[in-house]
Design a protein around this motif. Structure first.
Motif, mmCIF file in Angstrom:
data_model
loop_
_atom_site.group_PDB
_atom_site.id
_atom_site.type_symbol
_atom_site.label_atom_id
_atom_site.label_comp_id
_atom_site.label_asym_id
_atom_site.label_seq_id
_atom_site.Cartn_x
_atom_site.Cartn_y
_atom_site.Cartn_z
ATOM 1 N N ARG A 13 0.868 -1.174 0.000
ATOM 2 C CA ARG A 13 0.000 0.000 0.000
ATOM 3 C C ARG A 13 0.906 1.225 0.000
ATOM 4 O O ARG A 13 1.695 1.421 0.918
ATOM 5 C CB ARG A 13 -0.910 0.023 1.237
ATOM 6 C CG ARG A 13 -2.016 -1.002 1.157
ATOM 7 C CD ARG A 13 -2.904 -0.987 2.396
ATOM 8 N NE ARG A 13 -2.161 -1.510 3.544
ATOM 9 C CZ ARG A 13 -1.968 -0.870 4.686
ATOM 10 N NH1 ARG A 13 -2.475 0.317 4.889
ATOM 11 N NH2 ARG A 13 -1.278 -1.421 5.664
ATOM 12 N N LEU A 14 0.803 2.012 -1.029
ATOM 13 C CA LEU A 14 1.605 3.225 -1.150
ATOM 14 C C LEU A 14 0.875 4.347 -0.429
ATOM 15 O O LEU A 14 -0.268 4.664 -0.763
ATOM 16 C CB LEU A 14 1.818 3.573 -2.618
ATOM 17 C CG LEU A 14 2.539 2.504 -3.437
ATOM 18 C CD1 LEU A 14 2.493 2.845 -4.911
ATOM 19 C CD2 LEU A 14 3.962 2.334 -2.956
ATOM 20 N N GLN A 15 1.518 4.914 0.567
ATOM 21 C CA GLN A 15 0.894 5.970 1.351
ATOM 22 C C GLN A 15 1.739 7.226 1.277
ATOM 23 O O GLN A 15 2.648 7.304 0.462
ATOM 24 C CB GLN A 15 0.691 5.477 2.784
ATOM 25 C CG GLN A 15 -0.245 4.276 2.817
ATOM 26 C CD GLN A 15 -0.506 3.739 4.191
ATOM 27 O OE1 GLN A 15 0.317 3.861 5.080
ATOM 28 N NE2 GLN A 15 -1.670 3.136 4.364
ATOM 29 N N ASP A 16 1.443 8.202 2.108
ATOM 30 C CA ASP A 16 2.095 9.511 2.115
ATOM 31 C C ASP A 16 3.475 9.505 1.459
ATOM 32 O O ASP A 16 4.368 8.804 1.895
ATOM 33 C CB ASP A 16 2.267 10.018 3.548
ATOM 34 C CG ASP A 16 0.950 10.078 4.300
ATOM 35 O OD1 ASP A 16 -0.100 10.177 3.648
ATOM 36 O OD2 ASP A 16 0.990 10.007 5.534
ATOM 37 N N GLY A 17 3.630 10.323 0.417
ATOM 38 C CA GLY A 17 4.936 10.526 -0.197
ATOM 39 C C GLY A 17 5.367 9.452 -1.168
ATOM 40 O O GLY A 17 6.502 9.471 -1.645
ATOM 41 N N PRO A 58 14.853 18.035 4.435
ATOM 42 C CA PRO A 58 15.386 17.797 5.782
ATOM 43 C C PRO A 58 14.238 17.358 6.693
ATOM 44 O O PRO A 58 13.117 17.845 6.579
ATOM 45 C CB PRO A 58 15.914 19.172 6.208
ATOM 46 C CG PRO A 58 16.129 19.915 4.926
ATOM 47 C CD PRO A 58 15.103 19.390 3.963
ATOM 48 N N GLY A 59 14.491 16.404 7.531
ATOM 49 C CA GLY A 59 13.450 15.896 8.417
ATOM 50 C C GLY A 59 12.625 14.776 7.796
ATOM 51 O O GLY A 59 11.610 14.370 8.351
ATOM 52 N N MET A 60 13.058 14.281 6.629
ATOM 53 C CA MET A 60 12.344 13.194 5.973
ATOM 54 C C MET A 60 12.227 12.012 6.925
ATOM 55 O O MET A 60 13.158 11.698 7.667
ATOM 56 C CB MET A 60 13.099 12.774 4.704
ATOM 57 C CG MET A 60 12.393 11.703 3.905
ATOM 58 S SD MET A 60 13.242 11.385 2.336
ATOM 59 C CE MET A 60 14.089 9.860 2.732
ATOM 60 N N ARG A 61 11.070 11.344 6.899
ATOM 61 C CA ARG A 61 10.840 10.169 7.746
ATOM 62 C C ARG A 61 10.207 9.082 6.892
ATOM 63 O O ARG A 61 9.169 9.291 6.273
ATOM 64 C CB ARG A 61 9.929 10.512 8.907
ATOM 65 C CG ARG A 61 9.702 9.335 9.810
ATOM 66 C CD ARG A 61 8.975 9.757 11.069
ATOM 67 N NE ARG A 61 8.753 8.581 11.892
ATOM 68 C CZ ARG A 61 7.574 8.228 12.359
ATOM 69 N NH1 ARG A 61 6.525 8.967 12.129
ATOM 70 N NH2 ARG A 61 7.461 7.140 13.082
ATOM 71 N N THR A 62 10.838 7.919 6.871
ATOM 72 C CA THR A 62 10.346 6.789 6.091
ATOM 73 C C THR A 62 9.871 5.710 7.051
ATOM 74 O O THR A 62 10.568 5.364 8.006
ATOM 75 C CB THR A 62 11.467 6.232 5.193
ATOM 76 O OG1 THR A 62 11.913 7.291 4.333
ATOM 77 C CG2 THR A 62 10.994 5.060 4.366
ATOM 78 N N SER A 63 8.677 5.188 6.779
ATOM 79 C CA SER A 63 8.111 4.119 7.606
ATOM 80 C C SER A 63 7.728 2.949 6.712
ATOM 81 O O SER A 63 7.125 3.142 5.653
ATOM 82 C CB SER A 63 6.854 4.593 8.335
ATOM 83 O OG SER A 63 7.148 5.658 9.182
ATOM 84 N N LEU A 64 8.079 1.772 7.160
ATOM 85 C CA LEU A 64 7.707 0.535 6.483
ATOM 86 C C LEU A 64 6.957 -0.307 7.501
ATOM 87 O O LEU A 64 7.492 -0.609 8.571
ATOM 88 C CB LEU A 64 8.955 -0.195 5.990
ATOM 89 C CG LEU A 64 8.753 -1.544 5.327
ATOM 90 C CD1 LEU A 64 7.948 -1.400 4.037
ATOM 91 C CD2 LEU A 64 10.095 -2.189 5.043
ATOM 92 N N GLU A 65 5.710 -0.626 7.192
ATOM 93 C CA GLU A 65 4.888 -1.423 8.105
ATOM 94 C C GLU A 65 4.591 -2.754 7.442
ATOM 95 O O GLU A 65 4.174 -2.806 6.288
ATOM 96 C CB GLU A 65 3.589 -0.693 8.421
ATOM 97 C CG GLU A 65 2.715 -1.433 9.396
ATOM 98 C CD GLU A 65 1.454 -0.667 9.748
ATOM 99 O OE1 GLU A 65 0.508 -1.303 10.230
ATOM 100 O OE2 GLU A 65 1.417 0.562 9.542
ATOM 101 N N LEU A 66 4.808 -3.823 8.202
ATOM 102 C CA LEU A 66 4.563 -5.169 7.707
ATOM 103 C C LEU A 66 3.564 -5.858 8.618
ATOM 104 O O LEU A 66 3.749 -5.898 9.836
ATOM 105 C CB LEU A 66 5.868 -5.969 7.676
ATOM 106 C CG LEU A 66 5.750 -7.456 7.325
ATOM 107 C CD1 LEU A 66 5.269 -7.635 5.885
ATOM 108 C CD2 LEU A 66 7.084 -8.155 7.540
ATOM 109 N N ASN A 67 2.505 -6.354 8.019
ATOM 110 C CA ASN A 67 1.526 -7.154 8.746
ATOM 111 C C ASN A 67 1.462 -8.511 8.087
ATOM 112 O O ASN A 67 1.212 -8.610 6.878
ATOM 113 C CB ASN A 67 0.144 -6.488 8.723
ATOM 114 C CG ASN A 67 0.115 -5.251 9.584
ATOM 115 O OD1 ASN A 67 0.200 -5.335 10.795
ATOM 116 N ND2 ASN A 67 0.027 -4.088 8.946
#
Length: 109
Positions: A13-17, A58-67
């Motif tokens: 699922r491609l989310q924010d950004g 600057p301040g970029m935040r990457t999240s990867l969620e696995l279920n």
């Protein structure tokens, strides 16, 4: 691309950004995660979400969620500013959590 990789890629699922143009990049970058998942779980049991907040800033935040069905949710985050490095960093954190969850599940059975 293998058939299993294609099925796992469909579970992202491609989310924010992120957007559809990122899929070839994610296919290459998440290869280690796909290898770990492909040998253990059917793609229908897997959901992956990726977010890149403030991409290339600057301040970029990457999240990867696995279920994965039957396992606790796993989340890896990174504050690295290079997109590829950030995705790799988040992926490494999720893979570590996946290994721990699989090991715990094996111990219980």
């Amino acid at each position: 691309m293998t058939a299993e990789t294609a099925r796992l890629l469909d579970r992202i699922r491609l989310q924010d950004g992120t957007n559809q143009d990122d899929l070839p990049f994610l296919e290459r970058t998440l290869a280690q995660l796909f290898t770990q998942l492909g040998g253990r779980f059917d793609a229908s049991q897997v959901d992956i979400a990726i977010r890149i907040k403030d991409r290339d800033k600057p301040g970029m935040r990457t999240s990867l969620e696995l279920n994965v069905h039957g396992l606790p949710p796993m989340i890896g985050t990174s504050h690295l500013t290079d997109t590829k490095d950030a995705v790799n960093d988040a992926e490494a954190k999720v893979i570590s959590q996946l290994q721990t969850a699989v090991d715990r599940r094996s111990e219980r059975h």
